[in-house]
Design an enzyme around this catalytic site. Sequence first.
Site, PDB file in Angstrom:
ATOM      1  N   HIS A  90      10.846  10.064  -8.093  1.00 40.30           N
ATOM      2  CA  HIS A  90      10.912   8.625  -7.826  1.00 40.30           C
ATOM      3  C   HIS A  90      11.637   7.990  -9.001  1.00 40.30           C
ATOM      4  O   HIS A  90      11.196   8.092 -10.148  1.00 40.30           O
ATOM      5  CB  HIS A  90       9.499   8.046  -7.677  1.00 40.30           C
ATOM      6  CG  HIS A  90       9.434   6.553  -7.829  1.00 40.30           C
ATOM      7  ND1 HIS A  90      10.191   5.698  -7.073  1.00 40.30           N
ATOM      8  CD2 HIS A  90       8.716   5.767  -8.684  1.00 40.30           C
ATOM      9  CE1 HIS A  90       9.941   4.449  -7.430  1.00 40.30           C
ATOM     10  NE2 HIS A  90       9.051   4.472  -8.409  1.00 40.30           N
TER      11      HIS A  90
ATOM     12  N   TYR B 129      11.399  -1.908  -5.453  1.00 37.87           N
ATOM     13  CA  TYR B 129      10.511  -2.918  -6.024  1.00 37.87           C
ATOM     14  C   TYR B 129      11.057  -3.358  -7.373  1.00 37.87           C
ATOM     15  O   TYR B 129      11.797  -2.628  -8.040  1.00 37.87           O
ATOM     16  CB  TYR B 129       9.080  -2.393  -6.176  1.00 37.87           C
ATOM     17  CG  TYR B 129       8.929  -1.213  -7.111  1.00 37.87           C
ATOM     18  CD1 TYR B 129       8.833  -1.390  -8.488  1.00 37.87           C
ATOM     19  CD2 TYR B 129       8.882   0.091  -6.619  1.00 37.87           C
ATOM     20  CE1 TYR B 129       8.687  -0.302  -9.352  1.00 37.87           C
ATOM     21  CE2 TYR B 129       8.742   1.178  -7.462  1.00 37.87           C
ATOM     22  CZ  TYR B 129       8.641   0.980  -8.830  1.00 37.87           C
ATOM     23  OH  TYR B 129       8.521   2.054  -9.689  1.00 37.87           O
TER      24      TYR B 129
ATOM     25  N   ASP C  90     -17.198  14.060  17.098  1.00 35.92           N
ATOM     26  CA  ASP C  90     -17.775  14.081  18.440  1.00 35.92           C
ATOM     27  C   ASP C  90     -17.008  15.135  19.227  1.00 35.92           C
ATOM     28  O   ASP C  90     -15.785  15.234  19.118  1.00 35.92           O
ATOM     29  CB  ASP C  90     -17.750  12.709  19.114  1.00 35.92           C
ATOM     30  CG  ASP C  90     -16.374  12.289  19.574  1.00 35.92           C
ATOM     31  OD1 ASP C  90     -15.419  12.437  18.784  1.00 35.92           O
ATOM     32  OD2 ASP C  90     -16.257  11.797  20.707  1.00 35.92           O
TER      33      ASP C  90
END
Length: 839
Positions: free
Chosen positions: A225, A256, A547
């Site tokens: 980055h 940014y 579930d």
Amino acid sequence: MNALPDRASVVVIGAGIVGNSVAYHLARLGWRDIVQLDKGPLPNPGGSTGHASNFIFLVDHSKEMTEITLDSVRQYKELGVFTESGGIEVARTPERMEELKRRMASAKSWGIEPAELLTPSEVKELVPFIDETVILGGFSCPGIGVVDSLRAGTLMREEAERLGAITINAKTEVLGIDVEDGRVRGVRTDAGDIRTDGIAVCCGVWSPRIARMAGASIPLTPAVHQMIDVGPVPLFEKTVGEIEYPIVRDVDTNMYERQHGSEFEIGSYAHRPILIEPDGIPSIEQAAQSPTELPFTKDDFDPQMEAALELFPDIVGDERVGVKYAVNGLISLTPDGMPIVGETPEVRGLWSVAAIWVKEGPGFGRTVAEWMTDGCPEIDPHASDAARFYDHQRTKRHILARSAEGYNKTYGIVHPMEQWESNRDVRLSPFNGRERDLGAVFYETAGWERPFWYGSNEGLLDEYGDRVMPREAEWEARWWSPIINAEHLAMRDRVAMVDLSAFAILDIAGPAALDFTQRMAVKQMDVPVGRVVYTPLLNPAGGVKADLTIMRLSDDRFRVVTGGFSGMADRKWFASHLPEDGSAQLDDQTSAWCTLGLWGPKARDVLGAATGDDVSNEGFPFATCRWIEVDTLNVLASRISYVGELGWELYVPMEQGARLWDVLWEAGRPHGVVPVGIGVYATTARLEKCYRAHGNELELEFDLVEAGMAGPAVKDEDFIGRDAYLKQRAEEPAAVLCTLTLDDPTSASGVKRYMLGREPILTRNGEPLVDAKGRRSYVTSAGSGPSVGKHILMAYLPPDRAKAGEELAVEYFGERYPVTVAAVGSTPLFDPSNERLKR
């Protein structure tokens, strides 16, 4: 350096913000004899924390990530290292302005206030050095700010030391991890060995290398980055402290910018993905700055400087302002863009706390510490669970392909249904060739290519006309087709075949199989052979862990069938609780069996034409399973339904799947059989029946009583979470799951709009709904209900609002739409008496 103890309750490897947070919270929860190691020096050992930009934006479309971020901010404030500056995401395009309206909706759903949309001139008032003519507006959150993450880490370590809980050893390298019988037993370092039953891997970009020492996998890749600091900026020369202007995200350029004292920091996610091997990271001795600060590649950043110059000409274009610092900083990327936290499925006692940024560090530190302590994290981390990955998702090719694809989407406008393009066609059901011939449009789940709808069903659009509920707006028509709703109606009218091979299938066998299954499941499992039981699984605090359905195949064998997305996490949950004496065994049968759903009012006619076995209601009742002969195939047929229609799930070995499809297709032709995609199975048919879905309605944050799933009685046998469940049943619920319908989809522009999920539920006057536990009401699931002619939403509501006929509103792209509570609890909108299902 402290003397290295020879034993520890847990070894925390890593002293960046993540490792410090984990150690700190373990100490606060009462753990003692903690050892924290890092091969680098303190307070900055050389990981990503040391070069992080350290700003925190609050709003994410993911509830999990937002809650973790808000918890992190709370902790940073308690430590006194958070500076509130405000932050603005600016839009250069109309599409981005629409996305910022979605951000506003998410802020309301997760309770982040204040937040507002700004005009360009209003942005200019807050950020006087921006060229407001470049933008169309912005999304502002005053609660955004910056932190001193290195100071936070120091304070956390000091507190753990004050509690007498920890020994900290910097400049100590981990050389190996001892594993015996699948469990961590020790750590070997260049300063000595430590016996321990627990390790937390908090090493950021080095995490895969450490995990390999134990024979485990943490599937992330280090990635570059880029970031630069320019200065000194004359406008900032009188600044006291680090920041006095809002941080700006120029999201349309994936960038940014923020003030950093007298300098101006510019960061980019717009450059080409630059991925690094974990073993290729330089050592501390080799690194010019730190191991995670690599030499800057200017050519990659030049286009971004042009974008920054356009938006901030008074700073970037000022000849007095020069580059002070430029770096290719390493961060962690994962194949699905989420962190990797939790106990690894390969090795007990080895915990991953990885791929976490500064804005999430303390929150995930607390979450994992709670998880390690009693298995009950307050914030549900299911989307970040380290156990979620299938084997193919842990391969180098998959990690690199998906991480590279996701990097430039860091600030992207990502549709909720958007599909990955890389590394597809990995898992194909035996029906795949037939499905391609029928024009299937495939969506991927857990590597499986699943038909979402079929081009061959386009003719159904004329048959059903406006009942297919067409969508005018591009956003909700994206990754969708009205054919889905036409398939739905054809299934309700006739009969449908659905590929369900993405199910995860787990067999439990052995002399203690019943006792083990009984211990895991909420529902009674001491049932006759051939019964099918739908049951939740709970954690000790009574949160819904899963579930699924369980078939009793014999006295000592049960078959668990669960969703493909959560299959590996569910497998880990079962495996973690197996008896140590081996009296119950877990066998993953997922790749051995394919599943074909056959549902609709004509399903019995079709199956009856293909088998000589009795498939009448009397001979084959609902919620039972048995073996039947279909042509030359032995088929395990389970009479259960997630679509609310008569029918069966049919299981055969993978190699026999194509034959099963062909036999049923031919038997179904006289009855108008249609192939139906997952768009019907998982959304439209499910919502009409008000069936819950894990990860949407069911999660750790809500209990079975609130979800309307509390049965009339609780079995006498003990099960995980039973005490908490009994307590929940004895109390009034703080919220009630309800089904709502959209009264009028017409927007201010006259275009009809349809919600997709996660939008805030409000009063008609626009006030948020907040339950007794402080949770906001939001849409958990949304989709068409073609058989009822309504767009359907599900949401947890405060009890005083959970009343049939209650008039409320939902916010969608900045407008409020009227909705009404149509059903409270589990009562279905379609066929409320379940006659179609059980006839």
